[in-house]
Design a protein around this motif. Structure first.
Motif, PDB file in Angstrom:
ATOM      1  N   SER A  39       0.851  -1.184   0.000  1.00 58.52           N
ATOM      2  CA  SER A  39       0.000   0.000   0.000  1.00 58.52           C
ATOM      3  C   SER A  39       0.888   1.235   0.000  1.00 58.52           C
ATOM      4  CB  SER A  39      -0.913   0.002   1.228  1.00 58.52           C
ATOM      5  OG  SER A  39      -1.839   1.064   1.184  1.00 58.52           O
ATOM      6  N   GLU A 110      -2.479  10.324   6.858  1.00 56.88           N
ATOM      7  CA  GLU A 110      -3.047  10.341   5.513  1.00 56.88           C
ATOM      8  C   GLU A 110      -4.062  11.475   5.419  1.00 56.88           C
ATOM      9  OE1 GLU A 110      -6.422   6.871   6.086  1.00 56.88           O
ATOM     10  OE2 GLU A 110      -4.341   6.265   5.759  1.00 56.88           O
ATOM     11  N   HIS A 115     -10.331   5.428   8.573  1.00 53.09           N
ATOM     12  CA  HIS A 115      -9.893   4.267   7.808  1.00 53.09           C
ATOM     13  C   HIS A 115     -11.105   3.683   7.085  1.00 53.09           C
ATOM     14  CE1 HIS A 115      -7.165   1.097   6.730  1.00 53.09           C
ATOM     15  NE2 HIS A 115      -7.868   0.152   7.321  1.00 53.09           N
ATOM     16  N   MET A 123     -11.929  -5.491   6.701  1.00 51.77           N
ATOM     17  CA  MET A 123     -10.917  -4.993   5.773  1.00 51.77           C
ATOM     18  C   MET A 123     -10.588  -6.040   4.713  1.00 51.77           C
ATOM     19  SD  MET A 123      -7.196  -3.363   6.703  1.00 51.77           S
ATOM     20  CE  MET A 123      -6.079  -2.780   5.425  1.00 51.77           C
ATOM     21  N   THR A 153     -17.765   1.442   5.495  1.00 54.50           N
ATOM     22  CA  THR A 153     -16.548   1.283   4.692  1.00 54.50           C
ATOM     23  C   THR A 153     -16.453   2.323   3.575  1.00 54.50           C
ATOM     24  OG1 THR A 153     -17.556  -0.338   3.195  1.00 54.50           O
ATOM     25  CG2 THR A 153     -16.460  -1.193   5.175  1.00 54.50           C
ATOM     26  N   GLN A 156     -14.389   6.799   4.292  1.00 54.23           N
ATOM     27  CA  GLN A 156     -13.124   7.352   3.823  1.00 54.23           C
ATOM     28  C   GLN A 156     -13.215   7.817   2.372  1.00 54.23           C
ATOM     29  OE1 GLN A 156      -9.486   5.074   2.452  1.00 54.23           O
ATOM     30  NE2 GLN A 156      -8.851   5.529   4.546  1.00 54.23           N
ATOM     31  N   VAL A 177      -5.451   8.258  11.860  1.00 60.68           N
ATOM     32  CA  VAL A 177      -6.849   7.838  12.005  1.00 60.68           C
ATOM     33  C   VAL A 177      -7.118   7.143  13.342  1.00 60.68           C
ATOM     34  CG1 VAL A 177      -7.122   7.606   9.516  1.00 60.68           C
ATOM     35  CG2 VAL A 177      -6.479   5.602  10.873  1.00 60.68           C
ATOM     36  N   HIS A 178      -6.074   6.818  14.090  1.00 64.25           N
ATOM     37  CA  HIS A 178      -6.230   6.080  15.348  1.00 64.25           C
ATOM     38  C   HIS A 178      -6.294   7.023  16.544  1.00 64.25           C
ATOM     39  CE1 HIS A 178      -5.254   2.393  13.138  1.00 64.25           C
ATOM     40  NE2 HIS A 178      -4.306   3.096  12.559  1.00 64.25           N
ATOM     41  N   VAL A 249     -12.223   3.025  13.874  1.00 60.62           N
ATOM     42  CA  VAL A 249     -11.438   3.946  13.031  1.00 60.62           C
ATOM     43  C   VAL A 249     -12.185   4.391  11.783  1.00 60.62           C
ATOM     44  CG1 VAL A 249      -9.172   3.217  13.851  1.00 60.62           C
ATOM     45  CG2 VAL A 249     -10.270   1.944  11.990  1.00 60.62           C
ATOM     46  N   THR A 250     -13.423   3.933  11.591  1.00 59.75           N
ATOM     47  CA  THR A 250     -14.235   4.428  10.474  1.00 59.75           C
ATOM     48  C   THR A 250     -15.043   5.659  10.864  1.00 59.75           C
ATOM     49  OG1 THR A 250     -16.194   3.071  10.948  1.00 59.75           O
ATOM     50  CG2 THR A 250     -14.466   2.075   9.587  1.00 59.75           C
ATOM     51  N   ILE A 299      -7.229  -2.707  13.887  1.00 62.33           N
ATOM     52  CA  ILE A 299      -6.533  -2.316  12.664  1.00 62.33           C
ATOM     53  C   ILE A 299      -5.104  -1.889  13.005  1.00 62.33           C
ATOM     54  CG2 ILE A 299      -6.481  -0.698  10.735  1.00 62.33           C
ATOM     55  CD1 ILE A 299      -8.715  -2.764  10.508  1.00 62.33           C
ATOM     56  N   ARG A 303      -1.100  -3.523  11.914  1.00 61.23           N
ATOM     57  CA  ARG A 303      -0.228  -2.758  11.024  1.00 61.23           C
ATOM     58  C   ARG A 303       1.232  -3.234  11.094  1.00 61.23           C
ATOM     59  NH1 ARG A 303      -2.070   1.783   8.401  1.00 61.23           N
ATOM     60  NH2 ARG A 303      -4.060   2.678   9.092  1.00 61.23           N
TER      61      ARG A 303
END
Length: 315
Positions: A39, A110, A115, A123, A153, A156, A177-178, A249-250, A299, A303
């Motif tokens: 990614s 980002e 997320h 995911m 979902t 983002q 995002v966390h 995190v969404t 999430i 990572r």
């Protein structure tokens, strides 16, 4: 005709998602390009410095954020395609940062505050729904069905699509995002979210300007701005309030943009660095100096192992 549950539109996978399966799915969505990140494959390595503010200690006792530090950073364009055009406004812009002094911390930012999945299973299903078929395109009906069954979902993508094309890595706001537990110099702990705000404000291109841009205009712009000494960002901590959800995190916190933030310090980017410097390792998000803890969502927990699996596949 019989279907496995995991093959039904909108269904989550029967098998338990894992970091290795996530990396595999990310690579499949991108068409398995060799030797690149799973990614944010397209990116540019930079060096700079961080200067803390006088207020940083009121939020965290992390040596990475309360003392001057050297910066190794990487600006990037989202997705697993290393040749994605910078004119693609539907993919994310990223900014990874390592702050190093007597301590070391890695942070991932980002240009969206959320997320695209709440859990690892979600995911994996999100990505698998988007794996291209024989025609090189994902099944539109499958994607639609999954999105309808998992509306969070799309948060983002909707955030990114509602905004004009970023004109510069240096003139874009980034978020972590966390939700991070931060312990202050007095020992008080609360959750924070990171926001990285460009000193020069945000800049975008209109739809009419996009056809005249090159596929790699972001790098050219970045080089020019670094030479002019114009790549600076304030590192801001957004403070939690009672009732904030620190695990999903969404979702954004309520009134997040209106909350007063604490400026922890300023990042100044001084030079482009050979990409090999950043590509030789990963910006491991688990590497945090004491004073900033690990977020409680799954999430984030995935990572670090996912990044290391991705590194092993491209080494």
């Amino acid at each position: 005709m019989n279907h496995d549950a995991q093959d039904l539109p909108g269904a989550l996978p029967l098998e338990k998602a894992s970091p290795s399966l996530i990396v595999e799915a990310l690579k499949a969505v991108a068409g398995h390009p060799p030797g690149v990140r799973a990614s944010f494959a397209k990116g540019h390595c930079v060096r700079g410095r961080y200067e803390p503010s006088a207020e940083a200690g009121s939020v965290t006792r992390s040596k990475s954020l309360t003392r001057p530090a050297q910066v190794l950073g990487r600006f990037s364009v989202g997705g697993g395609n290393p040749h994605v055009a910078d004119t693609n406004g539907l993919v994310l812009r990223g900014f990874s940062v390592r702050l190093s002094n007597e301590a070391s911390s890695n942070f991932l930012f980002e240009n969206a505050p959320v997320h695209f999945a709440r859990t690892l299973d979600q995911m994996l299903a999100f990505l698998r729904a988007r794996i291209p078929g024989p025609d090189g395109k994902p099944d539109a009906e499958r994607v639609k069905a999954f999105s309808e069954a998992n509306p969070e979902t799309l948060n983002q993508a909707r955030f990114v699509a509602a905004r004009a094309l970023p004109a510069s890595f240096a003139l874009t706001t980034y978020w972590g995002v966390h939700s991070f537990p931060a312990t202050s110099e007095t020992g008080a702990t609360r959750f924070i979210k990171f926001k990285i705000v460009p000193a020069g404000g945000n800049a975008t291109f209109s739809e009419a300007e996009i056809p005249g841009l090159g596929a790699d205009f972001l790098r050219d712009d970045l080089e020019a701005r670094i030479q002019a000494g114009n790549v600076r960002f304030d590192v801001i901590a957004i403070l939690d309030r009672p009732g904030d959800d620190c695990s999903d995190v969404t979702k954004r916190w309520s009134d997040e943009d209106e909350r007063p933030g604490v400026v922890l310090g300023r990042i100044t980017i001084d030079a482009l660095e050979p990409n090999g410097t950043c590509d030789a390792s990963v910006f491991d998000p688990a590497g945090l100096a004491e004073g900033i803890g690990h977020p409680p969502d799954e999430i984030f927990a995935a990572r670090s192992p996912a990044y290391r699996i991705s590194l092993s596949k491209r080494s």
